[in-house]
Design a protein around this motif. Sequence first.
Motif, PDB file in Angstrom:
ATOM      1  N   VAL A   1      46.191  52.117  47.302  1.00  0.00           N
ATOM      2  CA  VAL A   1      46.064  50.654  47.388  1.00  0.00           C
ATOM      3  C   VAL A   1      46.089  50.028  45.996  1.00  0.00           C
ATOM      4  O   VAL A   1      46.747  49.004  45.774  1.00  0.00           O
ATOM      5  CB  VAL A   1      44.762  50.278  48.135  1.00  0.00           C
ATOM      6  CG1 VAL A   1      44.493  48.775  48.028  1.00  0.00           C
ATOM      7  CG2 VAL A   1      44.859  50.681  49.597  1.00  0.00           C
ATOM      8  N   VAL A   2      45.376  50.642  45.053  1.00  0.00           N
ATOM      9  CA  VAL A   2      45.372  50.123  43.678  1.00  0.00           C
ATOM     10  C   VAL A   2      46.781  50.153  43.086  1.00  0.00           C
ATOM     11  O   VAL A   2      47.219  49.205  42.428  1.00  0.00           O
ATOM     12  CB  VAL A   2      44.408  50.942  42.794  1.00  0.00           C
ATOM     13  CG1 VAL A   2      44.569  50.563  41.324  1.00  0.00           C
ATOM     14  CG2 VAL A   2      42.970  50.701  43.220  1.00  0.00           C
ATOM     15  N   ALA A   3      47.512  51.262  43.330  1.00  0.00           N
ATOM     16  CA  ALA A   3      48.869  51.378  42.789  1.00  0.00           C
ATOM     17  C   ALA A   3      49.788  50.314  43.362  1.00  0.00           C
ATOM     18  O   ALA A   3      50.516  49.634  42.627  1.00  0.00           O
ATOM     19  CB  ALA A   3      49.415  52.776  43.073  1.00  0.00           C
ATOM     20  N   ILE A   4      49.776  50.153  44.688  1.00  0.00           N
ATOM     21  CA  ILE A   4      50.649  49.170  45.327  1.00  0.00           C
ATOM     22  C   ILE A   4      50.289  47.759  44.876  1.00  0.00           C
ATOM     23  O   ILE A   4      51.149  46.966  44.480  1.00  0.00           O
ATOM     24  CB  ILE A   4      50.557  49.285  46.857  1.00  0.00           C
ATOM     25  CG1 ILE A   4      51.319  50.519  47.339  1.00  0.00           C
ATOM     26  CG2 ILE A   4      51.138  48.043  47.528  1.00  0.00           C
ATOM     27  CD1 ILE A   4      51.306  50.687  48.833  1.00  0.00           C
TER      28      ILE A   4
ATOM     29  N   ALA B   1      41.094  44.519  39.022  1.00  0.00           N
ATOM     30  CA  ALA B   1      40.936  45.020  37.649  1.00  0.00           C
ATOM     31  C   ALA B   1      42.209  45.692  37.173  1.00  0.00           C
ATOM     32  O   ALA B   1      42.638  45.511  36.028  1.00  0.00           O
ATOM     33  CB  ALA B   1      39.760  45.995  37.582  1.00  0.00           C
ATOM     34  N   GLY B   2      42.852  46.473  38.061  1.00  0.00           N
ATOM     35  CA  GLY B   2      44.099  47.144  37.687  1.00  0.00           C
ATOM     36  C   GLY B   2      45.201  46.155  37.382  1.00  0.00           C
ATOM     37  O   GLY B   2      45.960  46.326  36.418  1.00  0.00           O
ATOM     38  N   GLY B   3      45.307  45.114  38.207  1.00  0.00           N
ATOM     39  CA  GLY B   3      46.314  44.086  37.961  1.00  0.00           C
ATOM     40  C   GLY B   3      46.055  43.336  36.675  1.00  0.00           C
ATOM     41  O   GLY B   3      46.982  43.012  35.927  1.00  0.00           O
ATOM     42  N   TYR B   4      44.794  43.058  36.401  1.00  0.00           N
ATOM     43  CA  TYR B   4      44.424  42.354  35.167  1.00  0.00           C
ATOM     44  C   TYR B   4      44.850  43.161  33.944  1.00  0.00           C
ATOM     45  O   TYR B   4      45.430  42.611  32.998  1.00  0.00           O
ATOM     46  CB  TYR B   4      42.919  42.106  35.145  1.00  0.00           C
ATOM     47  CG  TYR B   4      42.441  41.363  33.919  1.00  0.00           C
ATOM     48  CD1 TYR B   4      42.385  39.970  33.912  1.00  0.00           C
ATOM     49  CD2 TYR B   4      42.037  42.048  32.777  1.00  0.00           C
ATOM     50  CE1 TYR B   4      41.951  39.275  32.792  1.00  0.00           C
ATOM     51  CE2 TYR B   4      41.604  41.369  31.651  1.00  0.00           C
ATOM     52  CZ  TYR B   4      41.557  39.983  31.663  1.00  0.00           C
ATOM     53  OH  TYR B   4      41.135  39.313  30.547  1.00  0.00           O
ATOM     54  N   ILE B   5      44.566  44.459  33.972  1.00  0.00           N
ATOM     55  CA  ILE B   5      44.911  45.314  32.835  1.00  0.00           C
ATOM     56  C   ILE B   5      46.428  45.392  32.665  1.00  0.00           C
ATOM     57  O   ILE B   5      46.956  45.247  31.556  1.00  0.00           O
ATOM     58  CB  ILE B   5      44.318  46.722  33.019  1.00  0.00           C
ATOM     59  CG1 ILE B   5      42.781  46.661  32.968  1.00  0.00           C
ATOM     60  CG2 ILE B   5      44.842  47.677  31.950  1.00  0.00           C
ATOM     61  CD1 ILE B   5      42.105  47.952  33.334  1.00  0.00           C
TER      62      ILE B   5
END
Length: 384
Positions: A29-32, A325-329
Amino acid sequence: MIFFEIAKRNIRLNMLRSFLAAAGIVIGVVAISSMGMLGSSLTLSVTDSLSSVGDSVIIVPVVGQPGQNMVATDALITDRQLQQIIRVVAPNDAVPIYAGADRIEIGPDKTVASLYGISPDKIPLMVDIADGIVPRSTSGALAGATLADEYDLKTGSRVKVGNETVRITGILEEQGMGFDINPDNALIVSDRWYSSAYNQENYDQVIVKVRDINDIDAVKLAVERTLNRRDDEVTVYDTRMILEMIVETFNQISVFTTAIGGISLVVAGVSIFNVQMMSVTERIKEIGIIRSIGTKRFEVMRMFLYEAFILGLIGSGIGGILSFAGGYIAISVMLQDTSYLFNAETLFYIPYGMGIGLIVTLASGLYPAWKAANLNPIEALRFE
């Protein structure tokens, strides 16, 4: 006592397998979501950067050889052609432009810069001035933002262009990439100065600033019908079309990167499938007992689907939280601007990724649930 220890060990193993499967869903989910958010932000960034030039029709001369349905025009727009363009595009503004490049000297520094010759009254149609004014005399010039910043140009600075010297009357606002002109690393001089300095009468291109973007196709058609009636004298294209092509390309890149992220979710789906199959195998006798007392197949199937749903819900929920958080980074690293993160089109990929994660989980648990529901109760009770 031994039975109790075995039961505890089985519970721990089941919990470990479930944890690993849920972790796979989280990663997927984080990757997608992160890749989708990054792709969306890239598209929005490009759209914002180029939207200001989406109202232009660009007219350039056709270059070719006689006999190929092309007119040899020495790659310049003649005054006759300009007058025809002005007439057919009215009331829209037609801006004839000289375009070239030359060596310039700024104090001890020497470099090469783009040069644009534009009539002073037409310059405000093409660029915005951050500091100073439009050149009133033929010896004035406007400096692009990048050029001014790199060589510390200010209003009143002197720049030698070729064998001539011009005085900077203003500094342009940063515009970014454009399809008509790229003034950030350029000098804009008056059309009279350019014509005199380079002994050039005809123009390199004509930019039509269309007041209503819905009239772009009509303006293009009018120019082509007038100038290309017998032979192809000019090529006409609009920046809106180029912008749409670029945005479409970035959308495809976004889909591609999201699909790459989906690979990890597929792997997680396989893990969940294995966990559910093991759960069915370990609970065959339990299934036989509940089936023998009258529990329907659909209810057994629903029980295992509920387990898969809860597993997917937990993994997708945690993944959705971490996706932000992943998208922000990812966006801060790639764009150095996180303002697009809070756009609805970007945030959409968080529930999108969670939904895909949940669907993959349910799909992975479908066959194990069906197999459990269709076990023969008698054979299940005999299973060792």
